[in-house]
Design a protein around this motif. Sequence first.
Motif, mmCIF file in Angstrom:
data_model
loop_
_atom_site.group_PDB
_atom_site.id
_atom_site.type_symbol
_atom_site.label_atom_id
_atom_site.label_comp_id
_atom_site.label_asym_id
_atom_site.label_seq_id
_atom_site.Cartn_x
_atom_site.Cartn_y
_atom_site.Cartn_z
ATOM 1 N N SER A 325 22.736 -2.000 176.064
ATOM 2 C CA SER A 325 21.437 -1.335 175.943
ATOM 3 C C SER A 325 21.592 0.178 176.084
ATOM 4 N N ALA A 326 22.397 0.609 177.057
ATOM 5 C CA ALA A 326 22.639 2.048 177.243
ATOM 6 C C ALA A 326 23.358 2.638 176.038
ATOM 7 N N TYR A 328 23.018 1.772 172.910
ATOM 8 C CA TYR A 328 22.060 2.001 171.835
ATOM 9 C C TYR A 328 21.207 3.232 172.097
ATOM 10 N N ILE A 329 20.941 3.526 173.365
ATOM 11 C CA ILE A 329 20.236 4.769 173.683
ATOM 12 C C ILE A 329 21.095 5.968 173.276
ATOM 13 N N ARG A 332 20.996 6.343 169.546
ATOM 14 C CA ARG A 332 19.718 6.858 169.043
ATOM 15 C C ARG A 332 19.534 8.332 169.386
ATOM 16 N N ARG A 333 20.278 8.825 170.352
ATOM 17 C CA ARG A 333 20.230 10.252 170.668
ATOM 18 C C ARG A 333 21.140 11.071 169.759
ATOM 19 N N CYS A 339 25.878 7.215 177.810
ATOM 20 C CA CYS A 339 24.640 7.091 178.567
ATOM 21 C C CYS A 339 24.816 5.963 179.575
ATOM 22 N N LEU A 345 15.469 3.059 181.031
ATOM 23 C CA LEU A 345 16.034 2.947 179.689
ATOM 24 C C LEU A 345 15.832 1.542 179.140
ATOM 25 N N LYS A 348 12.356 1.222 177.896
ATOM 26 C CA LYS A 348 12.193 1.904 176.609
ATOM 27 C C LYS A 348 12.822 1.107 175.477
ATOM 28 N N GLN A 349 13.953 0.465 175.774
ATOM 29 C CA GLN A 349 14.609 -0.349 174.763
ATOM 30 C C GLN A 349 13.711 -1.523 174.363
#
Length: 631
Positions: A325-326, A328-329, A332-333, A339, A345, A348-349
């Motif tokens: 999950s981190a 993918y953050i 996306r940044r 991350c 987070l 938000k995911q």
Amino acid sequence: MTSVPGFGRAPFPEFIEMLTDIVLEHDFSRFFERAAGAAAKLIGADGAALIMLEDDNTLCYRFFLGVPAQMQSRLTHIRFDISEGTAGAAMRQRRSMYNADYSASPHAMAGYVEAGLRSNMIIPVLSGEHAIGVLAISWFFTPGPAVIDDDKMQLAQLLANMIGAAFHRQQLANELLRQAQHDELTGLGNRAMLAECLSHAVVSAQRQERLVAVLVMDIDGFKRINDRMGHAAGDRLLQEVANRLRDVVRRSDTIVRLGGDEFVVVLPCARNLSEINRVILRIITALKIRVTINGRTEHVSTSLGATVYPLDESSSDILIAHADSAMYIAKRRGGNQYCYFDRMLEQKQHELEAAEQDIQRGLEANEFRLFFQPIVDSRNGEVLAFEALIRWQHPAQGLLAPAAFIAVAEQTNLITEIDAWVLEAAILQLAQWQAQGKCWTLSINISARRFELPGFTEQLRMLLARYPEVDPTRLRLEIVESLAVSDLDHAAGIIDECRKLGVGCALDDFGTGYASIAYLRKLSVTVLKIDRSFVDAMLTVKEDLALVQSVIGLANIFELDCVAEGVESHAQIQALREVGCFNVQGYFIAPPMPLLQLQSWLDEWQHKRHELITYSFRWAASWNSASGNNG
């Protein structure tokens, strides 16, 4: 009672039972100890050893028992060439050998003579047709018999064959385990190994009060390389990534390929977060790779997500999911970064995934609409073209502008589905206008992801073929300047292919990136669109006015049309006229509107265009005087 040669009057069933019992032993160390012990006892020797072929030419000790203490530490490290010793001779000749007086043997080795080896018997160990080592039976404390009778030799050979079969069985089991736990392409561990490794790492960290980091990484740009250069190039890149990871992680770390271009690294027993960060930064740096295949160069990087046990006190599966999950953050940044996971987070995911599902539902329910914003010639008010802009008629949230959903769509493949819908809807609208005798040009925005997809122009060609009544010169694709500049050769090729189909291309948001004369010489675009931020400030900021003039100058040099975006006042239109830009678009002319409002706007525009044409030039003279443009 039945006698067995070499066992005196031992009952045959007991001997068979002993052999069967040995064969059923699954632990190879224990199996050898029992089989070698039986062989040594059978012949009346002091001990036995298993000497294995380590590579094509080297023999080394794997197991030994009944060997004098002074020999044991030495045997562990001894390696010798297959051309040496009795073991080497037996391997080369594929036959058993017995030396009643070892020191007198032509194959005797000084170290063993010094250690007190008095007699030895060497029996080749076979696995299939290949000799994989020897069973060495030794006499240290007493000399061996003058001769070993044939019955005992045959039984010793039987035990050696059993050792060979067991060793072969172990090799097969090891290979099956390796295949089950390793990725064939890269040689790294796979998901099965990851679960076991992470479980052990967590238990060890609990015992030692250390940290365990789980790093999940995905290669930025991998799909682009796979699509453009082929799967063989993608496979070579994955192998390069695997090799670089091996180079930068610690020996205690575990590297796993989950599949595709996703990798996991487990850092066990880390002392602190600083230690983990150092490894992460080494990975990020090492995975900045420049790939050149068939003359084409691509740059790739990695997005990395991390979570740390026991700060994240979750099960092994959840730790991996949190790191994923981190990751993918981080992607996306923009990628090329890392991350750490945290609960915010994760929330938000979940929200992002829900938004993606809602967009997919909206596409399937045909809730998206095209709105149209006119582009006019400010000298006569003629409507030249329209830009088609997407809107979402959401059943719960009402009419949504692109800002509410495009950012989410761009992070997934949904943007390509949206682009495909816009493209077909625009061509269908052109067909309707042309049937009504209206020869307007229609511009549509194409996302970077859609533009870069292999076969984009072929899909465009097929779509145009479905609407043969449409004049393709009336369709214009708008691409942002940053996309064209980021991969100039690719962008130039796609634009050229579109031009061959009759479809023009516009460079949108011009002036916000790094385009120059060199780029414009290579890109066969037909229109430059001046970004609204410069139009908005040109009346008060000299630098923005100069930039607008420069863009117009470049358009004139290359004989391109120029469109100013974001025009919101008479004053801006007049200023643009003064510097030679006549094609304008913005809320002063009209906001984006649905098709049903288009005709009423056209009727109203007939009055407003007269006002535009007859606008007093007294303001123009005062503006020229104030700005120093007196000719």
